[in-house]
Design an enzyme around this catalytic site. Structure first.
Site, PDB file in Angstrom:
ATOM      1  N   LYS A 163     108.158  50.370 105.740  1.00  0.00           N
ATOM      2  CA  LYS A 163     109.667  50.169 105.769  1.00  0.00           C
ATOM      3  C   LYS A 163     110.340  48.959 105.740  1.00  0.00           C
ATOM      4  CE  LYS A 163     112.715  53.500 105.651  1.00  0.00           C
ATOM      5  NZ  LYS A 163     112.681  54.610 104.959  1.00  0.00           N
TER       6      LYS A 163
ATOM      7  N   THR B 205     115.026  63.359  96.180  1.00  0.00           N
ATOM      8  CA  THR B 205     115.206  63.494  97.967  1.00  0.00           C
ATOM      9  C   THR B 205     115.788  64.769  97.878  1.00  0.00           C
ATOM     10  OG1 THR B 205     114.937  61.301  98.267  1.00  0.00           O
ATOM     11  CG2 THR B 205     115.556  62.427 100.159  1.00  0.00           C
TER      12      THR B 205
ATOM     13  N   SER C 299     108.160  58.992  93.972  1.00  0.00           N
ATOM     14  CA  SER C 299     107.935  57.632  93.922  1.00  0.00           C
ATOM     15  C   SER C 299     106.531  57.438  93.480  1.00  0.00           C
ATOM     16  CB  SER C 299     108.197  56.868  95.243  1.00  0.00           C
ATOM     17  OG  SER C 299     109.623  56.435  95.522  1.00  0.00           O
TER      18      SER C 299
HETATM   19  N1  GLU Z   1     113.342  55.940 101.425  1.00  0.00           N
HETATM   20  C1  GLU Z   1     112.858  57.266 101.282  1.00  0.00           C
HETATM   21  C2  GLU Z   1     112.056  57.700 102.474  1.00  0.00           C
HETATM   22  O1  GLU Z   1     112.624  57.705 103.509  1.00  0.00           O
HETATM   23  C3  GLU Z   1     111.726  56.844  99.878  1.00  0.00           C
HETATM   24  C4  GLU Z   1     110.691  56.190 100.336  1.00  0.00           C
HETATM   25  C5  GLU Z   1     109.970  55.864  98.889  1.00  0.00           C
HETATM   26  O2  GLU Z   1     110.163  56.498  97.985  1.00  0.00           O
HETATM   27  O3  GLU Z   1     108.891  55.125  98.994  1.00  0.00           O
HETATM   28  O4  GLU Z   1     111.315  58.786 102.006  1.00  0.00           O
END
Ligand code: GLU
Length: 431
Positions: free
Chosen positions: A104, A188, A355
């Protein structure tokens, strides 16, 4: 330094470890991030001054594949938060079985105070800071709170400039024109919706059930749109300033359209381009959480349901589209009063799942139609949801612990495939 959010994450891990047999070495490994990168990003502002922004990238674990996870722009970003989110990404990727570890990133910034040009310089600056440690086979960033496909486009371009290669698989959530995947924009919210549908009976959620959503960004809106199309009633939504409540149900598309155009959350109904205000009540974000609804969807930030308000939650089901919205203590309270929490590591895993599809398409140079994206996403979310539901019955635990148990077993087995303590010691004692 005290790390309250990460402590919370470790308490969740410890709870799951009661149900999973892992080597002591493996457990120790799961408790530490593999790498923590902390840096300052210099940005030349429009007025000619130079401003420094604090940035982080944490690669928590990459045993099952390259680290993976979004980059957040928010004034409250700090290392405790980024490290916890990176840990949850590792667990989340294992929950849905995509071949990634967890990472992250974040920048402490209020993006609303930056011009578009400043935002572009900041985004390129982030990549300048981490270019040596990310890559399509090392660590793959994506969007998160207050970052979007435009930001990912700048970031991917900057990585290509630095490496003098065209490597779209280094970033996911890119614009379609730059190698993004169809279906990534609503993934999401859609993933959360598929989870709700898969578990509907087991959760006791009936046709026409009422839903309140805290946070009306990308995840919250798309979930609301799909749920409302499927016949659920979206009775309340909010943004960071507060919420709107209409027991008869709101029209999410109209509300989103006006929010997009005016930046204001209004209870409106639109016919074509004509929008009219409908009767409603105003609620604060904390009042929204305590509404008497069937399903509560926290879709904003972490730490919203805590020991302070857990007892006042009236919803029978909490579906976590945000990361980390429920504290460990609140989880226990909710479990004991029979509220089912569908945890973030399952409910919001649709984003990282698509993703993964984007990364696969980038590597293959072959792009999928949107129906294929939706179908594959639905299959993955359903399989993961049903497995977790079965596990929670088998272990008589809450759904989060069941999801962790499945995930840490997968990560643990990958770690242990490199050799366990006893494997190495047998060799030594045989000599
Ligand atoms: N930010 C999103 C999450 O917390 C997506 C992360 C991604 O696609 O790598 O799952």
């Amino acid at each position: 330094m005290a790390m309250p959010l990460f402590d919370n994450a470790l308490r969740q891990l410890d709870e799951a470890l009661k149900h999973v047999k892992l080597e002591a070495d493996t457990i120790e490994l799961l408790r530490y991030p593999k790498a923590v990168h902390s840096f300052a990003i210099p940005v030349r502002m429009d007025n000619g001054s130079l401003k420094m922004f604090k940035g982080y990238r944490v690669q928590y674990n990459d045993t099952r594949g390259p680290a993976k996870g979004g980059i957040r722009y928010h004034p409250d970003v700090n290392l405790d938060e980024v490290q916890s989110l990176a840990f949850w990404m590792a667990i989340k990727c294992a929950v849905v079985g995509v071949p990634f570890g967890g990472g992250k990133g974040g920048v402490k910034v209020n993006p609303k105070e930056l011009s578009k040009l400043e935002l572009e310089r900041l985004s390129r600056g982030f990549i300048n800071a981490v270019a040596d440690v990310i890559g399509p086979d090392r660590d793959i960033p994506a969007p998160d709170v207050y970052t979007n496909s435009t930001v990912m486009g700048w970031m991917s371009d900057q990585y290509n400039i630095i490496t003098r290669r065209h490597l779209p698989a280094v970033i996911t959530g890119k614009p379609l024109e730059l190698g993004g995947s169809l279906g990534r924009d609503d993934a999401t919210g859609r993933g959360g919706f598929y989870v709700l549908q898969a578990l509907r009976e087991s959760l006791g959620v009936k046709e026409g059930a009422t839903i309140a959503i805290q946070g009306f960004g990308n995840a919250g809106f798309h979930f609301a749109r799909l749920a409302s199309e499927a016949g659920y009633k979206i009775v309340a939504v909010s943004d960071s300033r507060g919420g709107i409540y209409k027991p008869e149900g709101l029209d999410p598309k109209s509300v989103y359209k006006v929010k997009h155009e005016t930046n204001k959350l209004e209870a409106v109904y639109c016919e074509g381009s004509v929008c009219e205000l409908v009767e409603h009540k105003k609620v604060t974000n904390s009042e929204l959480l305590e509404l008497d609804v069937d399903v509560l969807v926290p879709a904003a930030l972490e730490n919203q349901i805590t020991s302070e308000n857990a007892n006042n939650i009236k919803a029978k089901v909490v579906l976590e589209l945000a990361n980390g919205p429920t504290s460990f203590d609140a989880d226990e309270t909710l479990f004991s009063k029979g509220t089912i929490v569908v945890p973030d590591i399952l409910a919001n895993a649709g984003g990282v799942t698509v993703s993964y599809f984007e990364w696969v398409q980038n590597k293959a140079g072959y792009y999928w139609p949107v129906d294929k994206v939706h179908q594959e996403l639905e299959d993955i979310m359903r399989v993961a949801a049903l497995a977790i539901d079965e596990k929670r019955s088998a272990l008589a635990c809450n759904m989060r612990t069941a999801a962790y148990a499945i995930a840490i077993d997968r990560i643990g087995r990958a770690v242990e495939a490199h050799g366990t303590h006893s494997f190495f010691m047998d060799e030594v004692s045989a000599k």
